[in-house]
Design an enzyme around this catalytic site. Structure first.
Site, PDB file in Angstrom:
ATOM      1  CG  ASN A 197      18.193 -16.089  12.630  1.00 20.65           C
ATOM      2  OD1 ASN A 197      17.182 -15.453  12.968  1.00 20.65           O
ATOM      3  ND2 ASN A 197      18.146 -17.080  11.750  1.00 20.65           N
ATOM      4  CD1 TRP A 198      18.811 -13.039  18.481  1.00 17.72           C
ATOM      5  CD2 TRP A 198      17.335 -11.589  19.356  1.00 17.72           C
ATOM      6  NE1 TRP A 198      19.508 -12.140  19.235  1.00 17.72           N
ATOM      7  CE2 TRP A 198      18.635 -11.237  19.784  1.00 17.72           C
ATOM      8  CE3 TRP A 198      16.258 -10.807  19.777  1.00 17.72           C
ATOM      9  CZ2 TRP A 198      18.880 -10.141  20.618  1.00 17.72           C
ATOM     10  CZ3 TRP A 198      16.492  -9.720  20.602  1.00 17.72           C
ATOM     11  CH2 TRP A 198      17.795  -9.395  21.021  1.00 17.72           C
ATOM     12  CE  LYS A 199      17.483 -20.145  13.633  1.00 17.77           C
ATOM     13  NZ  LYS A 199      17.763 -21.555  13.426  1.00 17.77           N
ATOM     14  CG  HIS A 231      17.459 -19.218   7.914  1.00 19.22           C
ATOM     15  ND1 HIS A 231      16.922 -20.416   8.297  1.00 19.22           N
ATOM     16  CD2 HIS A 231      18.493 -18.975   8.758  1.00 19.22           C
ATOM     17  CE1 HIS A 231      17.610 -20.885   9.337  1.00 19.22           C
ATOM     18  NE2 HIS A 231      18.562 -20.021   9.638  1.00 19.22           N
ATOM     19  CD  GLU A 245      15.173 -22.143  10.947  1.00 15.88           C
ATOM     20  OE1 GLU A 245      14.884 -20.973  11.249  1.00 15.88           O
ATOM     21  OE2 GLU A 245      16.032 -22.812  11.572  1.00 15.88           O
ATOM     22  CD  GLU A 302      22.568 -20.327   8.903  1.00 14.01           C
ATOM     23  OE1 GLU A 302      22.969 -19.864   9.971  1.00 14.01           O
ATOM     24  OE2 GLU A 302      21.354 -20.355   8.585  1.00 14.01           O
ATOM     25  N   GLY A 309      22.106 -19.095  15.925  1.00 19.66           N
ATOM     26  CA  GLY A 309      20.700 -19.169  16.326  1.00 19.66           C
ATOM     27  C   GLY A 309      20.585 -19.345  17.831  1.00 19.66           C
ATOM     28  N   GLY A 310      20.387 -20.575  18.265  1.00 22.97           N
ATOM     29  CA  GLY A 310      20.125 -20.887  19.678  1.00 22.97           C
ATOM     30  C   GLY A 310      21.078 -20.202  20.653  1.00 22.97           C
TER      31      GLY A 310
HETATM   32  P1  13P Z   1      21.534 -22.740  15.528  1.00 21.94           P
HETATM   33  O1  13P Z   1      22.738 -21.917  15.932  1.00 21.94           O
HETATM   34  O2  13P Z   1      20.454 -22.768  16.545  1.00 21.94           O
HETATM   35  O3  13P Z   1      21.952 -24.100  15.037  1.00 21.94           O
HETATM   36  O4  13P Z   1      20.879 -21.991  14.258  1.00 21.94           O
HETATM   37  C1  13P Z   1      21.684 -21.583  13.223  1.00 21.94           C
HETATM   38  C2  13P Z   1      20.902 -20.711  12.323  1.00 21.94           C
HETATM   39  O5  13P Z   1      19.950 -21.157  11.698  1.00 21.94           O
HETATM   40  C3  13P Z   1      21.268 -19.293  12.234  1.00 21.94           C
HETATM   41  O6  13P Z   1      20.627 -18.661  11.186  1.00 21.94           O
END
Ligand code: 13P
Length: 259
Positions: A9-11, A95, A97, A167, A234-235
């Site tokens: 997930n590149w956000k 998600h 967020e 998550e 994510g990261g």
């Molecule tokens: P991180 O791997 O940066 O903690 O993020 C997880 C995430 O929100 C994937 O959707």
């Protein structure tokens, strides 16, 4: 055995040039792997370009969000059909967020899950508790409410491709990963709940991903857990080397398991 998934997930990261480069490196690094479902969820603006680059590869694409209506006057929103038209097969829904900053409720999540399936996309429905909820001993209750709310009124047949991602909010972007045992406990609870809501078969075949500070050095221990079927990352998905490493580690583990 359930086929494992490693999803990035590149956000809201990566402009077009950066995204193309990252996707290219991942494609090159992971091209021989066929026992892991690899999914990239780039920002909307980059999907079309990456889709052309990954046609007939082992990489699937997903959106990070969608609207529940087919079309309409919803400035700034993206429909399921639009995602499909640029080559997406998946879409992340609910998600944390989105829940936190855009006030998405379980009801909205449910509408989006419904719309995604109706439009031919595989929903990756996210659930997870905050730190306060965990500390108050409410983790299982919160996750149960989110799963039940998001799937309300939808039948097992309809949901036959559904993917769930657990998550924990306190583990996202914090470097603080849930221990394999903490994650497994919630995954097992979700699977049990799916059995109660639907059937043993439905529950058994569902893929439940873990997300929250997954990295190359903790992915193996997480993936070894019985009810963890992959990662939503994510990261650590923003650097090709590390992301490819996580795909390879998962691939080797499942090759050993006999997948
Ligand atoms: P991180 O791997 O940066 O903690 O993020 C997880 C995430 O929100 C994937 O959707």
């Amino acid at each position: 055995m359930r086929r494992p998934i490693i999803a990035g997930n590149w956000k809201m990261y990566k402009d077009m040039d950066e995204a193309v480069q990252l996707a290219n490196e991942i494609k090159r690094g992971a091209y021989r792997i066929d026992n892991v479902e690899i999914i990239l969820c780039p920002p909307f603006t980059n999907i079309s370009e990456i889709s052309e680059m990954t046609v007939e590869s082992n990489i699937g694409l997903g959106g990070q969000n969608c609207h529940w209506e087919k079309e309409g006057a919803y400035t700034g929103e993206i429909s399921v059909a639009m995602l499909k038209s640029v080559g997406c097969r998946y879409v992340i829904i609910g998600h944390s967020e989105r829940r936190k900053y855009f006030l998405e409720t379980d009801e909205i999540v449910g509408r989006k899950v419904n719309a995604a399936i109706a439009g031919g996309l595989v929903p990756i429905m996210c659930v997870g508790e905050t730190l306060e909820e965990r500390e108050a001993g409410k983790t299982l209750e919160v996750v149960k409410t989110q799963v039940t709310g998001g799937l309300k009124g939808l039948s097992a047949d309809y949901l036959d491709k559904l993917i769930i991602a657990y998550e924990p909010v306190w583990a996202i972007g914090t470097g603080k990963t849930a221990t394999p045992a903490q994650a497994q406990e919630v995954h097992a609870m979700i699977r049990k709940l799916l059995k109660e809501l639907y059937s043993e078969e439905f529950s058994y075949s569902r893929r439940i991903l873990y997300g929250g500070s997954v990295k190359p050095d903790n992915v193996l221990e997480l993936m070894k857990e019985d009810d963890i079927d992959g990662g939503l990352i994510g990261g650590a998905s923003l650097k090709a080397d590390g992301f490819v490493d996580m795909i390879k580690i998962t691939s080797s583990l499942y090759a050993e398991k006999g997948e």
